[in-house]
Design a protein around this motif. Sequence first.
Motif, short mmCIF file in Angstrom:
data_model
loop_
_atom_site.label_atom_id
_atom_site.label_comp_id
_atom_site.label_asym_id
_atom_site.label_seq_id
_atom_site.Cartn_x
_atom_site.Cartn_y
_atom_site.Cartn_z
N GLY A 26 -2.52 -6.89 -12.37
CA GLY A 26 -3.74 -5.70 -12.40
C GLY A 26 -3.64 -4.83 -11.05
O GLY A 26 -4.26 -4.05 -10.87
N VAL A 27 -2.71 -5.01 -10.15
CA VAL A 27 -2.53 -4.34 -9.10
C VAL A 27 -1.02 -4.44 -8.86
O VAL A 27 -0.35 -5.54 -8.78
CB VAL A 27 -3.55 -4.90 -8.01
N THR A 28 -0.65 -3.21 -8.15
CA THR A 28 0.90 -3.10 -8.06
C THR A 28 1.26 -3.36 -6.41
O THR A 28 0.53 -2.61 -5.70
CB THR A 28 1.54 -2.00 -8.56
N VAL A 29 1.86 -4.34 -6.05
CA VAL A 29 1.99 -4.82 -4.57
C VAL A 29 2.57 -3.58 -3.88
O VAL A 29 2.30 -3.53 -2.48
CB VAL A 29 2.59 -6.04 -4.42
N SER A 30 3.43 -2.93 -4.40
CA SER A 30 4.21 -1.56 -3.80
C SER A 30 3.38 -0.56 -3.66
O SER A 30 3.70 0.17 -2.70
CB SER A 30 5.50 -1.40 -4.36
N ASN A 31 2.29 -0.42 -4.23
CA ASN A 31 1.57 0.86 -4.19
C ASN A 31 0.21 0.57 -3.60
O ASN A 31 -0.69 1.54 -3.18
CB ASN A 31 1.11 1.47 -5.45
N ASN A 32 -0.13 -0.67 -3.11
CA ASN A 32 -1.29 -1.16 -2.46
C ASN A 32 -1.20 -1.92 -1.12
O ASN A 32 -0.14 -2.59 -1.03
CB ASN A 32 -2.05 -1.88 -3.50
N MET A 34 -1.81 -5.06 0.82
CA MET A 34 -1.84 -6.28 0.59
C MET A 34 -1.92 -7.35 1.90
O MET A 34 -1.61 -6.94 2.85
CB MET A 34 -0.79 -7.07 -0.06
N GLY A 35 -2.78 -8.55 1.69
CA GLY A 35 -2.88 -9.15 3.20
C GLY A 35 -2.90 -10.44 2.86
O GLY A 35 -3.42 -11.11 1.74
N TRP A 36 -2.94 -11.12 3.88
CA TRP A 36 -3.30 -12.65 3.77
C TRP A 36 -4.50 -12.93 4.93
O TRP A 36 -4.69 -12.27 6.09
CB TRP A 36 -2.33 -13.65 4.16
N PHE A 37 -5.54 -13.63 4.36
CA PHE A 37 -6.59 -14.22 5.29
C PHE A 37 -6.64 -15.93 5.38
O PHE A 37 -5.93 -16.32 4.59
CB PHE A 37 -7.85 -13.84 4.78
N VAL A 48 -5.02 -12.28 8.70
CA VAL A 48 -4.00 -12.92 9.47
C VAL A 48 -2.78 -11.88 9.33
O VAL A 48 -2.23 -11.58 10.54
CB VAL A 48 -3.50 -14.09 8.82
N ALA A 49 -2.45 -11.21 8.32
CA ALA A 49 -1.54 -10.52 8.00
C ALA A 49 -1.67 -9.48 6.94
O ALA A 49 -2.44 -9.69 6.07
CB ALA A 49 -0.13 -11.09 7.73
N LYS A 50 -0.90 -8.24 7.24
CA LYS A 50 -0.96 -7.14 6.25
C LYS A 50 -0.08 -6.29 5.92
O LYS A 50 0.78 -6.15 7.10
CB LYS A 50 -2.32 -6.28 6.66
N ILE A 51 0.44 -6.02 4.91
CA ILE A 51 1.41 -5.16 4.52
C ILE A 51 1.11 -3.90 3.73
O ILE A 51 0.39 -4.08 2.75
CB ILE A 51 2.75 -6.06 4.01
N TYR A 52 1.68 -2.82 4.20
CA TYR A 52 0.85 -1.50 3.23
C TYR A 52 2.18 -0.39 3.76
O TYR A 52 2.97 -0.62 4.43
CB TYR A 52 -0.49 -1.08 4.15
N SER A 53 1.85 0.57 2.63
CA SER A 53 2.72 1.70 2.49
C SER A 53 4.08 1.43 1.87
O SER A 53 4.28 0.32 1.87
CB SER A 53 3.02 2.56 3.87
N ALA A 54 4.56 2.40 1.23
CA ALA A 54 5.89 2.56 0.94
C ALA A 54 7.01 1.92 1.78
O ALA A 54 7.89 1.20 1.24
CB ALA A 54 6.29 3.60 0.00
N ARG A 55 6.63 2.22 2.95
CA ARG A 55 7.77 1.58 3.97
C ARG A 55 7.32 0.30 4.41
O ARG A 55 8.14 -0.29 5.28
CB ARG A 55 7.69 2.47 5.13
N ALA A 56 6.37 -0.45 3.87
CA ALA A 56 6.29 -1.85 3.96
C ALA A 56 5.79 -2.09 5.64
O ALA A 56 6.54 -2.88 6.00
CB ALA A 56 7.26 -2.73 3.46
N ILE A 57 5.06 -1.34 6.02
CA ILE A 57 4.55 -1.60 7.37
C ILE A 57 3.87 -2.81 7.39
O ILE A 57 3.15 -3.25 6.84
CB ILE A 57 3.56 -0.28 8.05
N VAL A 58 4.08 -3.69 8.45
CA VAL A 58 3.33 -4.90 8.62
C VAL A 58 2.22 -5.09 9.85
O VAL A 58 2.75 -4.43 10.84
CB VAL A 58 4.21 -6.23 8.68
N TYR A 59 1.62 -5.86 9.90
CA TYR A 59 0.73 -5.98 10.93
C TYR A 59 0.27 -7.42 10.91
O TYR A 59 0.06 -8.11 9.87
CB TYR A 59 -0.57 -5.11 10.81
#
Length: 120
Positions: A26-32, A34-37, A48-59
């Motif tokens: 119901g959600v596309t990980v490449s377009n949204n 996503m994170g871990w708590f 804890v961690a987050k991944i976002y944008s088409a370039r897969a920026i991580v934090y």
Amino acid sequence: QVQLVESGGGSVQAGGSLRLTCTASGVTVSNNCMGWFRQAPGKEREGVAKIYSARAIVYYTDSVKGRFTISRDTVKNTVYLQMNSLKPEDSGMYYCAARCSGGFWDFSYFGQGTQVTVSS
């Protein structure tokens, strides 16, 4: 309907590793984003961690930098959290999250969680 199903939790000794998996529907990980708590007993849930944008920026939050790695598989529509050099303070319920909303750690959807226990 968004569904996030976590797996891969368990019990390990300090210094060990675990890989958590979040299978999304119901959600596309490449377009949204996503994170871990995680949430330890008696404590608030923390990002804890987050991944976002088409370039897969991580934090990563400071306490896990250099030990945890978040990644995604756009074919399987899955997000992973590789956790190495685990410490007892990493113990808690780990939740997958999807679709950022507002603040940096604000997400619209969460899974049911998977338990991680690290013994000393």
